[in-house]
Enzyme design. Structure first.
Site, PDB file in Angstrom:
ATOM      1  N   TRP A  11       0.812  -1.220   0.000  1.00 43.22           N
ATOM      2  CA  TRP A  11       0.000   0.000   0.000  1.00 43.22           C
ATOM      3  C   TRP A  11       0.843   1.267   0.000  1.00 43.22           C
ATOM      4  CZ3 TRP A  11      -4.592  -0.838   3.932  1.00 43.22           C
ATOM      5  CH2 TRP A  11      -5.304  -1.997   3.561  1.00 43.22           C
ATOM      6  N   LYS A  12       2.133   1.135   0.287  1.00 42.10           N
ATOM      7  CA  LYS A  12       3.035   2.289   0.347  1.00 42.10           C
ATOM      8  C   LYS A  12       2.490   3.357   1.306  1.00 42.10           C
ATOM      9  CE  LYS A  12       4.909   1.170  -4.173  1.00 42.10           C
ATOM     10  NZ  LYS A  12       5.524   1.690  -5.406  1.00 42.10           N
ATOM     11  N   GLU A 106      12.408   2.016  -3.397  1.00 41.71           N
ATOM     12  CA  GLU A 106      12.169   3.323  -2.784  1.00 41.71           C
ATOM     13  C   GLU A 106      12.952   3.467  -1.478  1.00 41.71           C
ATOM     14  OE1 GLU A 106       7.802   3.397  -4.881  1.00 41.71           O
ATOM     15  OE2 GLU A 106       7.947   2.945  -2.755  1.00 41.71           O
ATOM     16  N   GLU A 176      11.718  -6.378  -9.111  1.00 35.64           N
ATOM     17  CA  GLU A 176      11.011  -5.138  -9.452  1.00 35.64           C
ATOM     18  C   GLU A 176      11.928  -4.257 -10.296  1.00 35.64           C
ATOM     19  OE1 GLU A 176      10.220  -2.724  -5.987  1.00 35.64           O
ATOM     20  OE2 GLU A 176      12.353  -2.624  -5.570  1.00 35.64           O
ATOM     21  N   SER A 221       4.689  -2.679 -11.936  1.00 35.91           N
ATOM     22  CA  SER A 221       3.413  -2.202 -12.502  1.00 35.91           C
ATOM     23  C   SER A 221       2.508  -3.348 -12.945  1.00 35.91           C
ATOM     24  CB  SER A 221       3.667  -1.246 -13.671  1.00 35.91           C
ATOM     25  OG  SER A 221       4.279  -0.056 -13.229  1.00 35.91           O
TER      26      SER A 221
END
Length: 263
Positions: A11-12, A106, A176, A221
């Site tokens: 969900w970040k 990230e 990823e 994605s």
């Protein structure tokens, strides 16, 4: 034994108390009856309590089926002490979290987490009996320079060289490609399969048995439009899903595509 697919929603930095309860209620309805795919969600750590409660009961007849496992987006290497703002394995276990994401691009980019530090997180999770979801992958510049395999190998080797191949027993790897995260771009199924096969082969150099059982997700994605074709690839064992995991119907389509493809 065939590998069982895993689809996990990251969900970040999204959500609220109300959103967490509402989304989980929707997911449980949409995923009721799913038996051939493991499912996990990783809400922000602030909402683990709300997520734990919502997973325990949603007021429908799927309450006892426990379709969805709880996860988290990060962990620290320390168990307790003067480490302001950090989150320990013990704290995550206290909320029933199982699958813990580490090494996400990230975190590597914005928080400058090194391969070596991420390997220490991997070790901490294994010691605590939690499941590391180790994210690896290359940037667009590295991809264009033909360095995809070298980057993935380096990130895997940080764990292999310190913990050995056996550390990947019961763990998860998420490939990823950084250039495909949040951009709407995605590797083609053939491109993704080639990298997944390389990852499995790299681990097989150390242990074929471990390589045969390790779950390798795709995390670039993934959405309800491309999931089915991705999951037909032999070395893609599910997905780490970002934006599409924030909508119950779209996430359910991805889960059911994995279940069907790997049946």
């Amino acid at each position: 034994m065939a590998r069982r697919p895993l689809v996990m929603g990251n969900w970040k930095l999204n959500g609220s108390k109300a959103f967490t309860k509402e989304l989980i209620e929707g997911l449980k309805r949409e995923l009721d009856g799913v038996t051939g795919c493991d499912v996990a969600i990783a809400p922000p750590v602030m909402y683990l309590a709300e997520a734990e409660a919502a997973l325990a009961s949603c007021g429908c007849d799927c309450t006892t089926k426990k379709v969805i496992a709880l996860g988290a987006q990060n962990v620290d290497v320390n168990v307790s002490g003067a480490f302001t703002g950090d989150i320990s394995t013990a704290m995550l276990k206290d909320f029933g979290a199982k699958y813990i994401i580490i090494g996400h691009s990230e975190r590597r980019t914005y928080h400058k987490e090194s391969d070596e530090f991420i390997a220490k997180k991997f070790a901490a999770l294994k010691d605590a009996g939690l499941v590391p979801v180790l994210c690896i992958g290359e940037t667009e510049a590295e991809n264009e320079a033909g360095q995809t395999e070298a980057v993935c190998a380096r990130q895997l080797d940080a764990v292999l060289s310190t913990l050995g191949a056996e550390a990947f027993n019961g763990a998860v790897i998420a490939y990823e490609p950084v250039w495909a995260i949040g951009t709407g771009k995605s590797a083609t199924p053939a491109q993704a399969q080639a990298v997944h096969a390389f990852i499995r082969g790299h681990i097989a150099k150390h242990s074929q048995a471990v390589a045969d059982q390790v779950i390798i997700q795709y995390g670039g994605s993934v959405n309800d439009a491309n999931a089915a074709e991705l999951f037909t690839q032999p070395d893609i064992d599910g997905a780490l899903v970002g934006g599409a995991s924030l909508k119950a119907p779209a996430f359910a389509v991805i889960v059911k595509a994995a279940e069907k493809a790997k049946a």
